[in-house]
Design a protein around this motif. Structure first.
Motif, PDB file in Angstrom:
ATOM      1  N   ALA A   1     -14.919 -60.182 -12.730  1.00 18.66           N
ATOM      2  CA  ALA A   1     -13.574 -60.615 -13.106  1.00 18.66           C
ATOM      3  C   ALA A   1     -12.709 -60.774 -11.855  1.00 18.66           C
ATOM      4  O   ALA A   1     -13.069 -60.331 -10.758  1.00 18.66           O
ATOM      5  CB  ALA A   1     -12.940 -59.600 -14.055  1.00 18.66           C
TER       6      ALA A   1
ATOM      7  N   HIS B   1      -5.171 -60.547 -12.537  1.00 19.28           N
ATOM      8  CA  HIS B   1      -5.343 -60.463 -13.992  1.00 19.28           C
ATOM      9  C   HIS B   1      -3.986 -60.247 -14.675  1.00 19.28           C
ATOM     10  O   HIS B   1      -3.655 -60.918 -15.664  1.00 19.28           O
ATOM     11  CB  HIS B   1      -6.289 -59.321 -14.333  1.00 19.28           C
ATOM     12  CG  HIS B   1      -6.502 -59.122 -15.801  1.00 19.28           C
ATOM     13  ND1 HIS B   1      -7.591 -59.604 -16.468  1.00 19.28           N
ATOM     14  CD2 HIS B   1      -5.752 -58.490 -16.727  1.00 19.28           C
ATOM     15  CE1 HIS B   1      -7.515 -59.281 -17.742  1.00 19.28           C
ATOM     16  NE2 HIS B   1      -6.401 -58.587 -17.916  1.00 19.28           N
TER      17      HIS B   1
ATOM     18  N   LEU C   1      -9.937 -62.585 -20.693  1.00 18.89           N
ATOM     19  CA  LEU C   1     -11.179 -62.441 -19.943  1.00 18.89           C
ATOM     20  C   LEU C   1     -11.202 -63.465 -18.816  1.00 18.89           C
ATOM     21  O   LEU C   1     -10.833 -64.626 -19.016  1.00 18.89           O
ATOM     22  CB  LEU C   1     -12.398 -62.651 -20.849  1.00 18.89           C
ATOM     23  CG  LEU C   1     -12.491 -61.744 -22.078  1.00 18.89           C
ATOM     24  CD1 LEU C   1     -13.694 -62.145 -22.933  1.00 18.89           C
ATOM     25  CD2 LEU C   1     -12.591 -60.286 -21.675  1.00 18.89           C
TER      26      LEU C   1
ATOM     27  N   HIS D   1      -7.941 -56.366 -26.036  1.00 15.46           N
ATOM     28  CA  HIS D   1      -9.031 -56.185 -25.089  1.00 15.46           C
ATOM     29  C   HIS D   1      -8.663 -56.869 -23.773  1.00 15.46           C
ATOM     30  O   HIS D   1      -8.271 -58.029 -23.754  1.00 15.46           O
ATOM     31  CB  HIS D   1     -10.333 -56.790 -25.620  1.00 15.46           C
ATOM     32  CG  HIS D   1     -10.697 -56.287 -26.995  1.00 15.46           C
ATOM     33  ND1 HIS D   1     -11.243 -55.055 -27.207  1.00 15.46           N
ATOM     34  CD2 HIS D   1     -10.574 -56.875 -28.215  1.00 15.46           C
ATOM     35  CE1 HIS D   1     -11.449 -54.887 -28.505  1.00 15.46           C
ATOM     36  NE2 HIS D   1     -11.051 -55.970 -29.136  1.00 15.46           N
ATOM     37  N   THR D   2      -8.800 -56.132 -22.675  1.00 18.93           N
ATOM     38  CA  THR D   2      -8.587 -56.714 -21.351  1.00 18.93           C
ATOM     39  C   THR D   2      -9.685 -56.231 -20.427  1.00 18.93           C
ATOM     40  O   THR D   2     -10.482 -55.357 -20.774  1.00 18.93           O
ATOM     41  CB  THR D   2      -7.211 -56.322 -20.763  1.00 18.93           C
ATOM     42  OG1 THR D   2      -7.203 -54.904 -20.560  1.00 18.93           O
ATOM     43  CG2 THR D   2      -6.081 -56.708 -21.693  1.00 18.93           C
ATOM     44  N   GLN D   3      -9.677 -56.779 -19.212  1.00 19.00           N
ATOM     45  CA  GLN D   3     -10.685 -56.408 -18.222  1.00 19.00           C
ATOM     46  C   GLN D   3     -10.137 -55.459 -17.183  1.00 19.00           C
ATOM     47  O   GLN D   3     -10.672 -55.351 -16.100  1.00 19.00           O
ATOM     48  CB  GLN D   3     -11.206 -57.661 -17.518  1.00 19.00           C
ATOM     49  CG  GLN D   3     -12.057 -58.558 -18.394  1.00 19.00           C
ATOM     50  CD  GLN D   3     -12.415 -59.822 -17.671  1.00 19.00           C
ATOM     51  OE1 GLN D   3     -11.561 -60.454 -17.072  1.00 19.00           O
ATOM     52  NE2 GLN D   3     -13.661 -60.210 -17.727  1.00 19.00           N
TER      53      GLN D   3
ATOM     54  N   THR E   1      -6.407 -60.723 -25.979  1.00 19.20           N
ATOM     55  CA  THR E   1      -7.601 -60.609 -25.142  1.00 19.20           C
ATOM     56  C   THR E   1      -7.494 -61.573 -23.974  1.00 19.20           C
ATOM     57  O   THR E   1      -7.132 -62.737 -24.155  1.00 19.20           O
ATOM     58  CB  THR E   1      -8.876 -60.938 -25.945  1.00 19.20           C
ATOM     59  OG1 THR E   1      -8.964 -60.060 -27.073  1.00 19.20           O
ATOM     60  CG2 THR E   1     -10.121 -60.763 -25.091  1.00 19.20           C
TER      61      THR E   1
END
Length: 329
Positions: free
Chosen positions: A227, A233, A253, A318-320, A251
């Motif tokens: 990522a 991000h 990605l 949801h995240t990275q 989310t």
């Protein structure tokens, strides 16, 4: 779209490093053969390995820059990491392996090194040549760090352009190797014991092992699909959340497709009263905004379907984002 100037600068950095290493390799090899010094021959193996590495890195830049086609819709950026990984393996096997083996042999056999003057002269010339290559690489790193609003050290740690990372690490290790060779030669000359020359050769090999291991790990993580850095991000997430009609980014990605290509995929919740036209307009605006601010972002995909509900009945998010290393912002 990718930055052609970044690719051109990286290519120039690799070419300069390769030419410098080639000249230094020939000079060290001649001096090593004349003196018989294990450390000098190991230092000759160092630039020979680096020169081959630069050739592989140049190939990585050329192959990775090919445009996308039907069979490879996201381009060939990841192929650059394959060749860069092979370059790291060559440094590991050819450079480090030769240096350690030759150093151990010298320690066991204790062969006399002979004349030292030629070795000292070559070490001094090599230091100048390596400094020129390192200065070019550091200049590029500083420029890229300013563009990304970060420190050169953090940029070098997180950059997906492993060709520049390889040049900086190898050229930073080169002066250390030269110093080790000089110390080993000096101690052997003063004491008449070739043990120090052999130990210097082994230490040069260990130095190359560290460089090769670091580069191999970096390329492996990028091949697997790394990522973008945490700070970028968050900035991408803020840009998407600030769009009209966007209620929440559930989310996000991202993935590095190559040294200068980034893929962004997001699951976005829109306002309940947003019309189909509003959603289409917002999706177009998202791509324009992100690619305009970050030219490295080449693909933007938005999924407008709702996320799966969480335990509390709300949409799961949801995240990275991982916890940053100690000392990192």
């Amino acid at each position: 779209m990718a930055h052609p100037s970044v690719r051109a600068e990286s290519t120039g950095t690799v070419v300069v490093a390769g030419l410098a290493n080639l000249v230094v390799a020939v000079a060290k090899l001649v001096a090593g053969l004349i003196s018989g010094s294990a450390a000098m021959l190991s230092e000759a193996a160092h630039p020979v390995a680096d020169t081959t590495t630069e050739a592989l890195l140049f190939l990585a830049l050329r192959r990775g820059a090919r445009p996308a086609d039907v069979r490879h819709p996201f381009g060939y950026g990841k192929e650059s990491y394959v060749w860069a990984f092979l370059a790291a393996l060559f440094t590991f096997v050819a450079g480090a392996g030769f240096a350690v083996t030759h150093g151990v042999t010298t320690i066991l056999v204790h062969e006399h090194s002979g004349d030292y003057l030629s070795s000292y002269v070559v070490l001094a010339v090599a230091f100048v040549a390596e400094s020129v290559s390192l200065a070019r690489a550091r200049r590029q790193v500083r420029g890229e760090a300013r563009r990304w609003r970060t420190t050169p050290r953090r940029f070098l740690r997180l950059t997906p352009d492993t060709t520049v990372k390889a040049v900086v690490l190898e050229d930073s290790a080169a002066p250390v190797g030269l110093l080790l060779a000089a110390v080993g030669l000096g101690l052997s000359q003063l004491t008449g014991d070739e043990l120090y020359d052999g130990l210097a050769s082994v230490l040069i090999g260990v130095l190359l092992l560290v460089v090769a291991g670091t580069l191999a790990h970096s390329n492996i993580t990028l091949l697997v699909g790394r990522a973008v850095p945490q700070r970028l991000h968050h900035e991408i997430e803020r840009e998407l959340a600030a769009l009209p009609a966007v209620e929440r980014v559930d989310t996000l990605l991202t993935m590095q497709l190559g040294p200068v290509d980034i893929l962004v995929a997001a699951k976005v919740d829109f306002d309940d009263d947003a019309s189909g036209a509003d959603i289409e307009t917002t999706a177009d605006a998202a791509e324009r905004r992100l690619t305009g601010r970050y030219p490295e972002i080449r693909y933007v995909f938005l999924d407008l379907s709702p996320s799966a509900p969480g335990a509390d009945g709300r949409h799961a998010r949801h995240t990275q984002v991982d916890p940053p290393p100690a000392g990192e912002p």
